[in-house]
Design a protein around this motif. Sequence first.
Motif, PDB file in Angstrom:
ATOM      1  N   ALA A 180      33.649  52.700  33.634  1.00  0.00           N
ATOM      2  CA  ALA A 180      33.493  53.191  35.005  1.00  0.00           C
ATOM      3  C   ALA A 180      32.447  54.293  35.128  1.00  0.00           C
ATOM      4  O   ALA A 180      31.891  54.505  36.211  1.00  0.00           O
ATOM      5  N   LYS A 181      32.164  55.012  34.046  1.00  0.00           N
ATOM      6  CA  LYS A 181      31.174  56.086  34.102  1.00  0.00           C
ATOM      7  C   LYS A 181      29.876  55.724  33.394  1.00  0.00           C
ATOM      8  O   LYS A 181      28.934  56.525  33.376  1.00  0.00           O
ATOM      9  N   GLN A 182      29.831  54.578  32.809  1.00  0.00           N
ATOM     10  CA  GLN A 182      28.610  54.087  32.151  1.00  0.00           C
ATOM     11  C   GLN A 182      28.585  52.579  32.373  1.00  0.00           C
ATOM     12  O   GLN A 182      28.760  51.789  31.443  1.00  0.00           O
ATOM     13  N   ASN A 183      28.324  52.195  33.619  1.00  0.00           N
ATOM     14  CA  ASN A 183      28.615  50.813  34.009  1.00  0.00           C
ATOM     15  C   ASN A 183      27.535  49.794  33.657  1.00  0.00           C
ATOM     16  O   ASN A 183      27.401  48.767  34.311  1.00  0.00           O
ATOM     17  N   ASP A 184      26.808  50.081  32.607  1.00  0.00           N
ATOM     18  CA  ASP A 184      25.912  49.068  32.057  1.00  0.00           C
ATOM     19  C   ASP A 184      26.466  48.503  30.747  1.00  0.00           C
ATOM     20  O   ASP A 184      25.772  47.778  30.031  1.00  0.00           O
ATOM     21  N   GLU A 185      27.721  48.848  30.429  1.00  0.00           N
ATOM     22  CA  GLU A 185      28.327  48.315  29.209  1.00  0.00           C
ATOM     23  C   GLU A 185      29.832  48.146  29.374  1.00  0.00           C
ATOM     24  O   GLU A 185      30.463  48.781  30.237  1.00  0.00           O
ATOM     25  N   HIS A 186      30.377  47.249  28.538  1.00  0.00           N
ATOM     26  CA  HIS A 186      31.816  47.014  28.538  1.00  0.00           C
ATOM     27  C   HIS A 186      32.491  47.911  27.506  1.00  0.00           C
ATOM     28  O   HIS A 186      31.857  48.345  26.540  1.00  0.00           O
ATOM     29  N   TYR A 491      37.510  44.810  46.974  1.00  0.00           N
ATOM     30  CA  TYR A 491      36.365  45.677  46.731  1.00  0.00           C
ATOM     31  C   TYR A 491      36.409  46.101  45.274  1.00  0.00           C
ATOM     32  O   TYR A 491      37.461  46.476  44.755  1.00  0.00           O
ATOM     33  N   ASN A 492      35.274  46.045  44.590  1.00  0.00           N
ATOM     34  CA  ASN A 492      35.162  46.442  43.200  1.00  0.00           C
ATOM     35  C   ASN A 492      34.264  47.669  43.136  1.00  0.00           C
ATOM     36  O   ASN A 492      33.055  47.581  43.360  1.00  0.00           O
ATOM     37  N   SER A 493      34.862  48.823  42.828  1.00  0.00           N
ATOM     38  CA  SER A 493      34.105  50.070  42.870  1.00  0.00           C
ATOM     39  C   SER A 493      33.049  50.144  41.778  1.00  0.00           C
ATOM     40  O   SER A 493      31.970  50.719  41.992  1.00  0.00           O
ATOM     41  N   ILE A 494      33.322  49.584  40.601  1.00  0.00           N
ATOM     42  CA  ILE A 494      32.383  49.705  39.487  1.00  0.00           C
ATOM     43  C   ILE A 494      31.111  48.911  39.747  1.00  0.00           C
ATOM     44  O   ILE A 494      30.019  49.295  39.318  1.00  0.00           O
ATOM     45  N   LYS A 541      35.044  58.065  44.822  1.00  0.00           N
ATOM     46  CA  LYS A 541      34.711  58.742  43.568  1.00  0.00           C
ATOM     47  C   LYS A 541      33.626  58.012  42.776  1.00  0.00           C
ATOM     48  O   LYS A 541      33.255  58.472  41.692  1.00  0.00           O
ATOM     49  N   SER A 542      33.153  56.875  43.272  1.00  0.00           N
ATOM     50  CA  SER A 542      32.011  56.190  42.668  1.00  0.00           C
ATOM     51  C   SER A 542      30.820  56.273  43.611  1.00  0.00           C
ATOM     52  O   SER A 542      30.993  56.284  44.834  1.00  0.00           O
ATOM     53  N   ASP A 543      29.619  56.278  43.048  1.00  0.00           N
ATOM     54  CA  ASP A 543      28.423  56.373  43.879  1.00  0.00           C
ATOM     55  C   ASP A 543      27.886  54.979  44.209  1.00  0.00           C
ATOM     56  O   ASP A 543      28.504  53.954  43.897  1.00  0.00           O
ATOM     57  N   GLY A 544      26.711  54.934  44.813  1.00  0.00           N
ATOM     58  CA  GLY A 544      26.154  53.664  45.255  1.00  0.00           C
ATOM     59  C   GLY A 544      25.809  52.721  44.124  1.00  0.00           C
ATOM     60  O   GLY A 544      25.716  51.503  44.329  1.00  0.00           O
ATOM     61  N   ASP A 545      25.646  53.254  42.930  1.00  0.00           N
ATOM     62  CA  ASP A 545      25.367  52.416  41.777  1.00  0.00           C
ATOM     63  C   ASP A 545      26.637  52.053  41.014  1.00  0.00           C
ATOM     64  O   ASP A 545      26.563  51.448  39.934  1.00  0.00           O
ATOM     65  N   GLY A 546      27.777  52.429  41.573  1.00  0.00           N
ATOM     66  CA  GLY A 546      29.057  52.080  40.972  1.00  0.00           C
ATOM     67  C   GLY A 546      29.520  53.028  39.877  1.00  0.00           C
ATOM     68  O   GLY A 546      30.516  52.768  39.202  1.00  0.00           O
ATOM     69  N   ILE A 547      28.818  54.136  39.678  1.00  0.00           N
ATOM     70  CA  ILE A 547      29.156  55.079  38.610  1.00  0.00           C
ATOM     71  C   ILE A 547      30.172  56.094  39.133  1.00  0.00           C
ATOM     72  O   ILE A 547      29.975  56.696  40.196  1.00  0.00           O
ATOM     73  N   GLN A 548      31.249  56.267  38.397  1.00  0.00           N
ATOM     74  CA  GLN A 548      32.276  57.227  38.786  1.00  0.00           C
ATOM     75  C   GLN A 548      31.759  58.641  38.561  1.00  0.00           C
ATOM     76  O   GLN A 548      31.570  59.083  37.434  1.00  0.00           O
TER      77      GLN A 548
END
Length: 692
Positions: A180-186, A491-494, A541-548
């Motif tokens: 959720a805080k580094q949403n370019d990886e699983h 809705y998917n916040s990530i 709590k997440s921004d426009g890029d999905g980062i918490q």
Amino acid sequence: MNRYLMTGVSLLALFAVACSETNSVDTTETTASVEAPVEVRVAELGAFGIATENMDLSVEPGDDFFQYVNGTWLDTTEIPADRSNYGAFHRLSDRSEARVREIIETAAGKADPSADEKRIGDFYNAYLDTDAIEAAGLDPIRPVLERIRSAESRDDIADLMSDPALGLAAPVNPYVYIDAKQNDEHIVYITQSGLGLPNRNAYFDEGERADEIRAGYVNYVATMLAEAGVDDAEGRAQAVMNFETALAENFWEPVKRRNRDLTYNKMSMDDLAEMAPGMPWQRVFDNLGIGDVEEVIVRENTAIDAAADVFAETSVDVMADYLTVSLLGGHAAYLPAAIDDARFEFYGKTLRGQEEQRPRWKRGVAQVNGTLGEVVGKVYVGEHFPPASKGQMEELVENLRASFKDGIDNLEWMGDETKAQAQYKLSKFNPKIGYPNKWETYSGLNVDRNNLIGTVQSARAWAWDDQVSDLGQPIDREEWGMTPQTVNAYYNSILNEIVFPAAILDAPFFDPNADAAVNYGGIGAVIGHEMGHGFDDQGRKSDGDGIQRDWWTPEDAEGFEARAAGLADQYSAFEPLPGENLNGRLGLGENIGDLTGVTMAYDAYKRSLNGEEAPIIDGFTGDQRFFMAWAQVWAIKWREAALSQQIKNGPHSPGEFRANGIVRNVDAWYDAFNVGPDHAMYIPPEQRVKIW
């Protein structure tokens, strides 16, 4: 992508045009001086999209709007015996279910089926073959049962709990998803798990009903143990209950689990082992094929720590009994009727008041949907989701986005810095409508017509391997979390996406032949609801890029929280059953979504009129029809036991309060129905909650 286009006419204006023309006569003459044919388009519900025969006009809308719109339906509708509640969602689900049944049975009946058709038909027919299931008895699970009964160590128990094919209960549940805080990886997440009752409070609540539920559960556990041939089933059932109660002691309650700030606890595997040494983490992760991961996110850290202690302190025999119950209960639908019926007796009848088990074919449809859902969905979309519907929905989404944009600009309580971030997030919303752009093929998931439980276990293993395969791979933003035949939305916040499967795009939510006001009050408010989740108490709590991350100024965060608290307090005052109030904090995200959805959909509807007055239809103004559509969507009846469970476990408020609890905060509703201080639902203007 096909779009439904008409030169020179906006799609949303077309809704109103279609409705106003439904009962009109076209007097335009052709060159041959004959009357041109008129295409009469009729809404599915009533003359314009509202089933007015369901209304109770003896009720003042300002006293009980839900009853005013749905009262006759509520008085005359019986909850089907195989349901614990019934309403608009279920009517649509029934339709989708019948359509999927036809797809499955057509595939199953082909003399020369394709590979996918064969998988669908074989799985469905294996599930329906109750004679074969009865004849097999417990033999299909006998090897696993014997493995459980012969367990000698906690390592043996951990091995069983971490076999993904078996799907057994465990005090902790790992899964793979996007960081959720580094949403370019699983990353691997770990969450609390393992209770047989709905949540921790069910183990500790006081009162006759709570005692009845616990006694019913112990009886169910004893029945499963006896079916497995375990001696002293009743005494051992109480020991299992004591084990689960010890787990539940430190479980996080639902409100705490909603808090995204508290449930993001990233740590190394070494830190996890140090925090919760009672669980053999490396062994468990090796069994799951994720033994080389270096970091995890622990959601409920104190609960996981305590659960590991309970695991280390509980006897192997008690945990073997616990797994025996989990094995039979988790496979009950594929085992003889005595086991299947016993599970229904507790989870269906005792817990939710359901009178009858759902027909086998309906449960079979659910099994196929849950296992090969997108294979079925591809056919479903081709047969039941016209391209025009997708085009109309895309237009609706963009109109709602435009209204939301203006709504943010006009907020008096939010500063420019936060507004800019909110606008960026709104602009980045990714709408997914109807169906995915690429389909899951379930490659490697094989179906054996003669081995139902083997197929189920293979499907479970396939699903876990599919998750694990994401580790180290790029994020696939084309994946869907629901099948097209699902009546729901999310809705998917990530990923900052809003998703609307094909099956929800039907009446009463959406009808291309309905009045514009009705479509805005139905599916428009649902679209706005999902957008609202991006800005509810947790989605924000997440921004426009999905980062918490926290993108709010302290002053604006304080202003939001004050307004959210006001809505939570309103809902906590509702008492659906005597002595059982809603938990406004548990349902806060959904209720903010509802309030946002109605507010934005109403604004979008007014925009669609281009300054013109909406026509009066059957004596109702456009504004009245808008709000009536919102209440019609939430028509639902509950069995008391099921309603009690919904109140406790949420997060969605019962339909009556989704309808009434929202409109009483919207000024336009008061004007539309002349609601004043003498009406029961009246709230003074200064006490009405306005957030977005």
